[in-house]
Scaffold this active site. Structure first.
Site, short mmCIF file in Angstrom:
data_model
loop_
_atom_site.label_atom_id
_atom_site.label_comp_id
_atom_site.label_asym_id
_atom_site.label_seq_id
_atom_site.Cartn_x
_atom_site.Cartn_y
_atom_site.Cartn_z
CE LYS A 47 0.50 -3.45 3.46
NZ LYS A 47 -0.19 -2.51 4.44
CG ASN B 220 -0.42 8.35 8.12
OD1 ASN B 220 -1.08 7.32 8.04
ND2 ASN B 220 0.91 8.37 8.15
CB THR C 268 -9.26 11.78 0.38
OG1 THR C 268 -8.13 12.40 1.01
CG2 THR C 268 -10.42 11.73 1.36
CB THR D 107 -1.86 -1.59 8.92
OG1 THR D 107 -2.43 -1.86 7.66
CG2 THR D 107 -0.76 -0.59 8.79
CD GLU E 211 2.23 5.18 6.45
OE1 GLU E 211 1.42 4.45 5.84
OE2 GLU E 211 1.90 5.89 7.41
CB THR F 109 -0.97 -0.01 1.20
OG1 THR F 109 -0.23 -0.25 2.40
CG2 THR F 109 -2.03 -1.07 1.04
#
Length: 346
Positions: free
Chosen positions: A122, A341, A346, A133, A219, A96
């Site tokens: 992942k 984040n 969106t 996650t 991230e 992702t």
């Protein structure tokens, strides 16, 4: 998907894992369960295996339903495209916000035969123990007793994937699975056997490589941070201190900004809530002592600044109260983490 898999793994048999990315299918109620079962049934039918032998995993945005028809329409093509070198395709498909794929392989002799352990993972955000996650699949051709496999896997997870943190946030879909088909034909591995240790070492290497890759790919991460807490009265105390530091936004942002504000680390140690004797607490960063015997060390700020400018930061804490220790791997907190984040859904 976790509710389905939790029941199916109790049987101790799985032949396939079906994964979708982009939609977590969590917090979706009865409809979400129906959707997951529909995908499971369709995939098992195409694979020609019992449905209870198929695990389903999802990752992505929470609260959205699976696009079942779209997934079902593509299952046939996926099954026809299966081949022995497809591991890279599988890893790439479930990414992702990951920047790069995470694959680890070890080969070695166990039980008088060559065996292979291969793992993929992942994950880059919402990374905190009890996984995150994060999806991790490990496959091996070793012949190993189911109880021994379960024991070893849990032990290794505890020291690898359950010892990392990117942002201190847990997710809804964390999954770790290990599959062993026994095709190596080695002498069977059981819990009481010494040769099980070699398998454990190989598995640890694979899982350590994958879990640290997740942190390095965190991230927005620019720094890889190792936190070692020593001299604790209990492993639990050491763990609490390590995570108090690893999950401190003040510590993580200081490291991102390459600001050697080590007082924030001391503050995090105190905030852990364990009983401390301040005169026994010590702190070193990059093998440089900065605090001991309740007083700062005489070190040039420029030297600390140089350490903080590196890509790998080692933090070592001594508590002086016992012989237990714990290590955690984490990353810094950057502007890009916020950007990623702030508009994830969106």
């Amino acid at each position: 998907p976790l509710l389905i898999d939790a029941e199916r793994v109790k049987r101790g048999i799985a032949q396939a894992i079906f994964t979708n990315s982009g939609c977590a299918n969590a917090a979706t109620g009865k409809e979400g369960m129906t959707d997951a079962l529909a995908v499971s049934a369709a995939a098992a039918k195409q694979l020609k295996i019992p449905e209870e032998h198929l695990l389903v995993c999802s990752t992505g945005v929470i609260g959205r339903r699976l696009p079942v028809k779209k997934i079902e329409a593509g299952i046939g093509k996926l099954v026809k495209g299966l081949h022995e070198y497809g591991i890279e395709d599988a890893e790439a498909a479930m990414m992702t916000t990951d920047k790069y794929p995470k694959i680890a392989i070890r080969k070695g002799i166990v039980g008088a035969k060559d065996i292979t352990i291969c793992g993929i993972a992942k994950g880059a955000g919402m990374i905190e123990p009890n996984m995150a996650t994060l999806l991790t699949y490990v496959m091996t051709d070793a012949l190993i007793d189911a109880k021994a496999l379960n024991t070893v896997f849990h032990q290794v997870i505890d020291s690898t994937f359950n010892a990392v943190s990117v942002d201190g946030c847990m997710s809804t879909n964390d999954t770790a699975v290990i599959l062993a088909n026994g095709l190596a034909g080695n002498n069977p591995l059981e819990r009481a056997q010494a040769r099980l240790q070699r398998f454990r070492e190989m598995l640890t290497d694979v899982m350590a490589e994958l879990s640290t890759a997740v942190v390095k790919d965190g991230e927005g991460a620019t720094k890889f941070i190792t936190i070692m807490v020593e001299g604790a009265k209990s492993k639990s105390d050491a763990r609490r201190v390590a995570y108090s530091i690893a999950n401190s936004n003040l510590v993580k942002t200081a490291i991102f900004g390459e600001d050697p504000n080590w007082g924030r680390i001391l503050a995090a140690i105190g905030a852990s809530g364990i009983l401390l004797e301040k005169e026994k607490v010590s702190l070193s960063i990059g093998n440089v002592n900065v605090f001991a015997q309740d007083a700062p060390a005489n070190i040039a700020p420029a030297r600390l600044k140089e350490i903080f400018q590196g890509g790998n930061i080692d933090i070592r804490v001594g508590l002086g109260g016992g012989d237990k220790s714990y290590s955690v791997y984490t990353s810094d907190l950057s502007y890009d983490y916020v950007k990623i984040n702030a508009d994830y859904s969106t």
